[in-house]
Design an enzyme around this catalytic site. Structure first.
Site, mmCIF file in Angstrom:
data_model
loop_
_atom_site.group_PDB
_atom_site.id
_atom_site.type_symbol
_atom_site.label_atom_id
_atom_site.label_comp_id
_atom_site.label_asym_id
_atom_site.label_seq_id
_atom_site.Cartn_x
_atom_site.Cartn_y
_atom_site.Cartn_z
ATOM 1 N N ASP A 12 0.857 -1.185 0.000
ATOM 2 C CA ASP A 12 0.000 0.000 0.000
ATOM 3 C C ASP A 12 0.891 1.233 0.000
ATOM 4 O O ASP A 12 2.059 1.174 0.406
ATOM 5 C CB ASP A 12 -0.911 0.019 1.226
ATOM 6 C CG ASP A 12 -1.886 1.194 1.198
ATOM 7 O OD1 ASP A 12 -2.779 1.193 0.329
ATOM 8 O OD2 ASP A 12 -1.757 2.113 2.024
ATOM 9 N N SER A 13 0.340 2.349 -0.449
ATOM 10 C CA SER A 13 1.093 3.598 -0.436
ATOM 11 C C SER A 13 1.388 4.061 0.985
ATOM 12 O O SER A 13 2.253 4.910 1.198
ATOM 13 C CB SER A 13 0.330 4.685 -1.188
ATOM 14 O OG SER A 13 -0.942 4.887 -0.593
ATOM 15 N N CYS A 75 -4.200 -1.080 -2.302
ATOM 16 C CA CYS A 75 -4.341 0.373 -2.407
ATOM 17 C C CYS A 75 -5.233 0.653 -3.606
ATOM 18 O O CYS A 75 -4.948 0.176 -4.713
ATOM 19 C CB CYS A 75 -2.969 1.016 -2.599
ATOM 20 S SG CYS A 75 -2.975 2.774 -2.987
ATOM 21 N N GLU A 160 -4.939 9.514 9.267
ATOM 22 C CA GLU A 160 -3.509 9.392 9.502
ATOM 23 C C GLU A 160 -3.013 10.319 10.602
ATOM 24 O O GLU A 160 -1.922 10.108 11.145
ATOM 25 C CB GLU A 160 -2.737 9.628 8.207
ATOM 26 C CG GLU A 160 -3.015 8.551 7.169
ATOM 27 C CD GLU A 160 -1.910 8.418 6.150
ATOM 28 O OE1 GLU A 160 -1.013 9.293 6.108
ATOM 29 O OE2 GLU A 160 -1.948 7.428 5.387
ATOM 30 N N CYS A 194 -11.661 3.518 -0.341
ATOM 31 C CA CYS A 194 -10.327 3.830 0.152
ATOM 32 C C CYS A 194 -10.110 3.007 1.414
ATOM 33 O O CYS A 194 -10.993 2.927 2.271
ATOM 34 C CB CYS A 194 -10.182 5.321 0.459
ATOM 35 S SG CYS A 194 -8.611 5.749 1.257
ATOM 36 N N HIS A 196 -8.442 3.517 3.989
ATOM 37 C CA HIS A 196 -8.419 4.251 5.255
ATOM 38 C C HIS A 196 -9.818 4.381 5.862
ATOM 39 O O HIS A 196 -9.953 4.543 7.078
ATOM 40 C CB HIS A 196 -7.878 5.678 5.043
ATOM 41 C CG HIS A 196 -6.396 5.763 4.876
ATOM 42 N ND1 HIS A 196 -5.750 5.297 3.765
ATOM 43 C CD2 HIS A 196 -5.435 6.290 5.690
ATOM 44 C CE1 HIS A 196 -4.448 5.526 3.894
ATOM 45 N NE2 HIS A 196 -4.234 6.126 5.036
#
Length: 275
Positions: A12-13, A75, A160, A194, A196
């Site tokens: 993942d990024s 991702c 994040e 996404c 996240h």
């Protein structure tokens, strides 16, 4: 001579792919995994197709070098902007035993099971929305489904920075959901496009009308991988089964360990790596 065994690589990024890894490990706990987060060059969502492709190929190459023969691009942006090129242009150079899978296809090929009226909404990064990858893939399987995609640029930073339970998160989640529903008030399912966004699930449920179901990628991808390994027993037989996992990041290990633990609900001990 002992037969060589391989890990499953998860890329993942940054941190989001940990939510995919969490579900993969829940359903397939017996395998050995290596997770690689390119945190030093994140986010990918605002970068060009060419840059995301180059970064993703570098990460996939590194995981192959680290004794992985199957890599999951966990991702959405990288799956949207790089997966097809890697599969069609680059994979043959690594040998016929190497495989790379993404996380968009598993969700789109069962999209019809989520909606009663053929209206699905998706919230994602700008990069994923701009790529139109979900629209393209869904139309292949279900041309009657109307997909309304909406970019939520503040959601990843909220996660994040550990603000996903804050009042500030309420403001930005409510704002984007209202914007999406103003674009299409008929959606009856919402795909979190996404990795996240599962950490914002409580906020999303709070502001999303009750009749709209929420589609999370993690379990879908994990079950799809399980079926893939069942279909490809030749590949499955080469995988390590020692339930081990190693974490690598291209940025600060301290930061990765602290933030990543929120995604896995467990302590993480990572090592730094260069691509």
């Amino acid at each position: 001579m002992t037969e060589r065994k391989f890990n499953i690589g998860v890329f993942d990024s940054g941190f989001g792919g940990l939510s995919i890894l969490k579900e993969i490990r829940r359903i397939l706990p017996e395998y050995s995994y290596i997770y690689l987060g390119d945190n030093g060059r994140a986010p990918y969502g605002t970068r060009s197709f060419e840059t995301v492709y180059r970064y993703t190929l570098e990460a996939v190459t590194k995981l192959f070098e680290m004794n992985c023969n199957l890599v999951i691009i966990a991702c959405n942006t990288a799956s949207a902007k790089a997966l097809r090129n890697i599969q069609q242009k680059d994979l043959s150079h690594f040998g016929k035993d190497k495989r790379v899978l993404g996380i968009i296809r598993p969700c789109t090929e069962i999209a019809n099971t989520f909606t009663q009226n053929n209206n699905i909404g998706i919230v994602a990064t700008k990069g994923t929305v701009t790529s139109k990858s979900y629209e393209i893939e869904i139309k292949k399987f279900f041309p009657n489904i109307n997909l309304t995609a909406h970019a939520c640029p503040m959601w990843v930073p909220l996660v994040e920075n550990g603000e996903y339970n804050s009042e500030g998160a309420d403001f930005f989640v409510k704002k984007e959901i209202q914007a999406l529903l103003s674009e299409n008030p008929n959606i009856d399912a919402l795909l979190l496009g996404c990795t996240h966004y599962p950490l914002l699930l409580n906020k999303i449920r709070k502001y999303l009308p009750e009749h709209i179901s929420i589609i999370q990628q993690g379990e879908i991808v994990a079950k799809s991988l399980e079926k893939y390994l069942q279909r490809h027993s030749d590949l499955e037989s080469t995988l390590k089964k020692n339930s081990q996992i190693k974490f690598f990041t291209t940025d600060s290990c301290e930061s990765f360990n602290a933030i990543g633990s929120h995604f896995l609900n467990e302590e993480i001990d990572s090592a730094q790596i260069s691509l």
